[in-house]
Design an enzyme around this catalytic site. Sequence first.
Site, mmCIF file in Angstrom:
data_model
loop_
_atom_site.group_PDB
_atom_site.id
_atom_site.type_symbol
_atom_site.label_atom_id
_atom_site.label_comp_id
_atom_site.label_asym_id
_atom_site.label_seq_id
_atom_site.Cartn_x
_atom_site.Cartn_y
_atom_site.Cartn_z
ATOM 1 C CB ILE A 1 -0.965 -0.009 1.204
ATOM 2 C CG1 ILE A 1 -1.775 -1.319 1.213
ATOM 3 C CG2 ILE A 1 -1.906 1.191 1.154
ATOM 4 C CD1 ILE A 1 -2.561 -1.571 2.499
ATOM 5 C CG PHE B 1 1.808 2.759 4.790
ATOM 6 C CD1 PHE B 1 0.498 2.444 4.464
ATOM 7 C CD2 PHE B 1 2.379 3.888 4.215
ATOM 8 C CE1 PHE B 1 -0.238 3.244 3.593
ATOM 9 C CE2 PHE B 1 1.656 4.691 3.348
ATOM 10 C CZ PHE B 1 0.350 4.373 3.037
ATOM 11 C CB SER C 1 -6.890 -3.519 9.843
ATOM 12 O OG SER C 1 -7.546 -4.681 9.403
ATOM 13 C CB ALA C 2 -12.035 -3.992 8.211
ATOM 14 C CE1 TYR D 1 -1.801 -6.370 11.004
ATOM 15 C CE2 TYR D 1 -4.069 -7.112 10.736
ATOM 16 C CZ TYR D 1 -3.046 -6.246 10.406
ATOM 17 O OH TYR D 1 -3.256 -5.249 9.488
ATOM 18 C CE LYS E 1 -2.301 -2.753 11.486
ATOM 19 N NZ LYS E 1 -1.307 -1.786 11.069
ATOM 20 C CE1 TYR F 1 -5.425 2.293 5.099
ATOM 21 C CE2 TYR F 1 -3.900 0.440 5.129
ATOM 22 C CZ TYR F 1 -4.134 1.800 5.166
ATOM 23 O OH TYR F 1 -3.069 2.641 5.259
ATOM 24 C CG ASN G 1 -4.230 -11.726 2.272
ATOM 25 O OD1 ASN G 1 -3.082 -11.386 2.521
ATOM 26 N ND2 ASN G 1 -5.178 -11.716 3.182
ATOM 27 C CG LEU G 2 -9.791 -14.571 -2.866
ATOM 28 C CD1 LEU G 2 -9.836 -16.094 -2.870
ATOM 29 C CD2 LEU G 2 -11.211 -13.996 -2.754
ATOM 30 C CG ASP H 1 -11.996 -16.566 7.200
ATOM 31 O OD1 ASP H 1 -11.152 -15.767 7.660
ATOM 32 O OD2 ASP H 1 -11.815 -17.216 6.147
HETATM 33 P P1 NAD Z 1 3.511 -4.569 3.557
HETATM 34 O O1 NAD Z 1 4.056 -5.645 4.408
HETATM 35 O O2 NAD Z 1 3.577 -4.705 2.084
HETATM 36 O O3 NAD Z 1 4.175 -3.166 3.951
HETATM 37 C C1 NAD Z 1 4.612 -2.872 5.256
HETATM 38 C C2 NAD Z 1 6.014 -2.288 5.140
HETATM 39 O O4 NAD Z 1 6.497 -1.967 6.451
HETATM 40 C C3 NAD Z 1 7.003 -3.255 4.510
HETATM 41 O O5 NAD Z 1 7.706 -2.591 3.476
HETATM 42 C C4 NAD Z 1 7.925 -3.623 5.669
HETATM 43 O O6 NAD Z 1 9.240 -3.899 5.217
HETATM 44 C C5 NAD Z 1 7.853 -2.375 6.529
HETATM 45 N N1 NAD Z 1 8.159 -2.580 7.940
HETATM 46 C C6 NAD Z 1 7.584 -3.469 8.795
HETATM 47 N N2 NAD Z 1 8.124 -3.348 10.013
HETATM 48 C C7 NAD Z 1 9.052 -2.358 9.947
HETATM 49 C C8 NAD Z 1 9.949 -1.778 10.882
HETATM 50 N N3 NAD Z 1 10.022 -2.197 12.146
HETATM 51 N N4 NAD Z 1 10.765 -0.789 10.472
HETATM 52 C C9 NAD Z 1 10.726 -0.349 9.189
HETATM 53 N N5 NAD Z 1 9.911 -0.860 8.266
HETATM 54 C C10 NAD Z 1 9.079 -1.867 8.642
HETATM 55 O O7 NAD Z 1 1.993 -4.338 4.020
HETATM 56 P P2 NAD Z 1 0.828 -3.510 3.321
HETATM 57 O O8 NAD Z 1 -0.150 -4.470 2.794
HETATM 58 O O9 NAD Z 1 1.387 -2.460 2.455
HETATM 59 O O10 NAD Z 1 0.178 -2.862 4.625
HETATM 60 C C11 NAD Z 1 0.574 -1.585 5.106
HETATM 61 C C12 NAD Z 1 -0.108 -1.342 6.435
HETATM 62 O O11 NAD Z 1 -1.520 -1.458 6.261
HETATM 63 C C13 NAD Z 1 0.256 -2.341 7.533
HETATM 64 O O12 NAD Z 1 0.338 -1.639 8.757
HETATM 65 C C14 NAD Z 1 -0.908 -3.307 7.547
HETATM 66 O O13 NAD Z 1 -1.102 -3.878 8.812
HETATM 67 C C15 NAD Z 1 -2.052 -2.378 7.187
HETATM 68 N N6 NAD Z 1 -3.193 -3.092 6.568
HETATM 69 C C16 NAD Z 1 -2.977 -3.867 5.469
HETATM 70 C C17 NAD Z 1 -4.045 -4.552 4.898
HETATM 71 C C18 NAD Z 1 -3.839 -5.458 3.719
HETATM 72 O O14 NAD Z 1 -4.719 -6.318 3.479
HETATM 73 N N7 NAD Z 1 -2.770 -5.337 2.949
HETATM 74 C C19 NAD Z 1 -5.340 -4.418 5.425
HETATM 75 C C20 NAD Z 1 -5.513 -3.600 6.536
HETATM 76 C C21 NAD Z 1 -4.430 -2.937 7.101
HETATM 77 C C1 WQD Z 2 -10.872 -13.096 1.764
HETATM 78 C C2 WQD Z 2 -11.928 -14.166 1.562
HETATM 79 C C3 WQD Z 2 -11.489 -16.152 2.839
HETATM 80 C C4 WQD Z 2 -7.840 -17.279 0.664
HETATM 81 C C5 WQD Z 2 -7.325 -10.396 5.833
HETATM 82 C C6 WQD Z 2 -7.017 -10.044 7.266
HETATM 83 C C7 WQD Z 2 -7.481 -8.641 7.560
HETATM 84 C C8 WQD Z 2 -6.907 -7.642 6.550
HETATM 85 C C9 WQD Z 2 -7.145 -8.091 5.141
HETATM 86 C C10 WQD Z 2 -4.909 -6.682 7.422
HETATM 87 C C11 WQD Z 2 -12.325 -14.874 2.862
HETATM 88 C C12 WQD Z 2 -11.416 -16.446 1.359
HETATM 89 C C13 WQD Z 2 -8.972 -16.627 1.102
HETATM 90 C C14 WQD Z 2 -7.971 -18.552 0.035
HETATM 91 C C15 WQD Z 2 -10.349 -18.400 0.325
HETATM 92 N N1 WQD Z 2 -5.495 -7.506 6.675
HETATM 93 N N2 WQD Z 2 -10.205 -17.173 0.939
HETATM 94 N N3 WQD Z 2 -9.238 -19.052 -0.112
HETATM 95 O O1 WQD Z 2 -9.420 -12.725 5.739
HETATM 96 O O2 WQD Z 2 -10.923 -10.949 4.726
HETATM 97 O O3 WQD Z 2 -8.734 -10.318 5.641
HETATM 98 O O4 WQD Z 2 -6.696 -9.432 4.974
HETATM 99 O O5 WQD Z 2 -5.366 -5.921 8.222
HETATM 100 O O6 WQD Z 2 -7.080 -8.335 8.862
HETATM 101 O O7 WQD Z 2 -7.685 -10.967 8.115
HETATM 102 O O8 WQD Z 2 -8.799 -11.585 3.550
HETATM 103 O O9 WQD Z 2 -7.930 -12.328 1.371
HETATM 104 O O10 WQD Z 2 -7.466 -13.751 3.415
HETATM 105 O O11 WQD Z 2 -9.777 -13.632 2.502
HETATM 106 O O12 WQD Z 2 -11.472 -18.907 0.167
HETATM 107 O O13 WQD Z 2 -6.990 -19.184 -0.354
HETATM 108 O O14 WQD Z 2 -11.381 -15.185 0.725
HETATM 109 O O15 WQD Z 2 -12.060 -17.207 3.544
HETATM 110 O O16 WQD Z 2 -13.697 -15.187 2.757
HETATM 111 P P1 WQD Z 2 -9.553 -11.495 4.978
HETATM 112 P P2 WQD Z 2 -8.390 -12.844 2.676
#
Ligand code: NAD
Ligand code: WQD
Length: 338
Positions: free
Chosen positions: A12, A80, A124-125, A148, A152, A176, A198-199, A294
């Site tokens: 992100i 992030f 995060s949601a 985790y 948050k 998010y 993730n999916l 889930d």
């Molecule tokens: P990501 O792992 O791709 O990015 C996180 C970055 O933080 C990475 O580049 C990692 O190297 C860096 N990092 C981690 N710990 C560190 C530290 N101690 N010092 C310096 N750098 C560090 O993850 P993302 O998907 O881009 O997510 C970004 C943020 O959004 C995270 O906080 C994550 O929890 C949150 N988030 C992500 C999702 C998702 O589904 N991707 C959903 C909800 C919330």
């Molecule tokens: C999506 C849907 C699975 C993989 C996670 C974290 C959440 C947030 C976002 C950070 C669900 C189904 C998945 C697979 C499947 N991250 N699935 N087969 O669980 O909604 O959220 O990522 O904050 O905290 O929990 O995302 O992509 O894992 O799953 O059927 O191989 O796909 O059961 O219904 P999720 P996901």
Amino acid sequence: MSILITGGAGYIGSHTCIELLDSGYDVIVVDNFLNSKRESLNRVQQITDKKLTLYELDLLNREDLENVFVENTFDAVIHFAGLKSVGESIQIPLRYYHNNITGTLILCELMQKYNVRNIVFSSSATVYGMTNMSPLTEDLPLSANNPYGSTKLMIEQILKDVFMADNSWSIALLRYFNPIGAHISGRIGEDPNGIPNNLMPYITQVAIGKRDKLSIFGSDYDTHDGTGVRDYIHVVDLAKGHLKALESVMNTTGVEAYNLGTGVGYSVLDVVDNFEKATGKKIPYILIDRRPGDVDACYADPTKAKKELGWVAEMSLEDMCRDSWRWQLNNPNGYEEK
Ligand code: NAD
Ligand code: WQD
């Protein structure tokens, strides 16, 4: 305007760096590449034809991070950096608590010391816990189901307390939903290590032939087709939400949570179907048991972000599928050149 981006090399973060650079911000990234590659930032600079400043450091190293505050002046921080795998957080909770919480504490202490009071935080949601109350509004009770999610929730609380103690802070907690998709260039995207949890990354790896078939976790949920429903949001829409939140924190004080989602829930089978239509690739799948932890359905009520930030997600699920696939197809091994 000069913005410190922690974790800016990640999925992100890198997409947000593009939007920031394109909008004329100066971008200073700190990242230790724990879960990302330097190459993502090389590509961000190529795509935008602009330079950013990179410090390779761990947020846990206070001296290194303080040096960044000494060498630069910031208008705001987008935070992030954090570890994000739910499953891994259950295996190694202390690492998650230490990295995510201590990292945030050190960052906030330095912000206080160097008079930077504006922060946009990646929440995060997951902070809504195991509820089936979708659409979710920001004022619902919060809870956590895993370490985790606890990090948050705790960081949200820490930031709320920071504001209570000093009302000159301005804090946006961005919750998010499920970010997928990739930049339209197909040059940056999500690059998971090992087997994706993730999916969408799993689906794209099936499409490119790295995995045989998708296992769909649960087909007896209380949803229109029995598979889990989520609020998938294009990562570029999400990145744009950060710019809106940034404008808001730079113009007001307070602490506010915002859902960043589309408000529309799609099932796993909807995603498979849209992916097949958008890409012409067949995704073989099997239906297996539910994945522990889930919920049936999880989607946002994004009204507050629309009203207060002037932000709405614009891209369709088909856009998300097409862009995820373009990234996977152009980069079969992610950022690793093999
Ligand atoms: P990501 O792992 O791709 O990015 C996180 C970055 O933080 C990475 O580049 C990692 O190297 C860096 N990092 C981690 N710990 C560190 C530290 N101690 N010092 C310096 N750098 C560090 O993850 P993302 O998907 O881009 O997510 C970004 C943020 O959004 C995270 O906080 C994550 O929890 C949150 N988030 C992500 C999702 C998702 O589904 N991707 C959903 C909800 C919330
Ligand atoms: C999506 C849907 C699975 C993989 C996670 C974290 C959440 C947030 C976002 C950070 C669900 C189904 C998945 C697979 C499947 N991250 N699935 N087969 O669980 O909604 O959220 O990522 O904050 O905290 O929990 O995302 O992509 O894992 O799953 O059927 O191989 O796909 O059961 O219904 P999720 P996901």
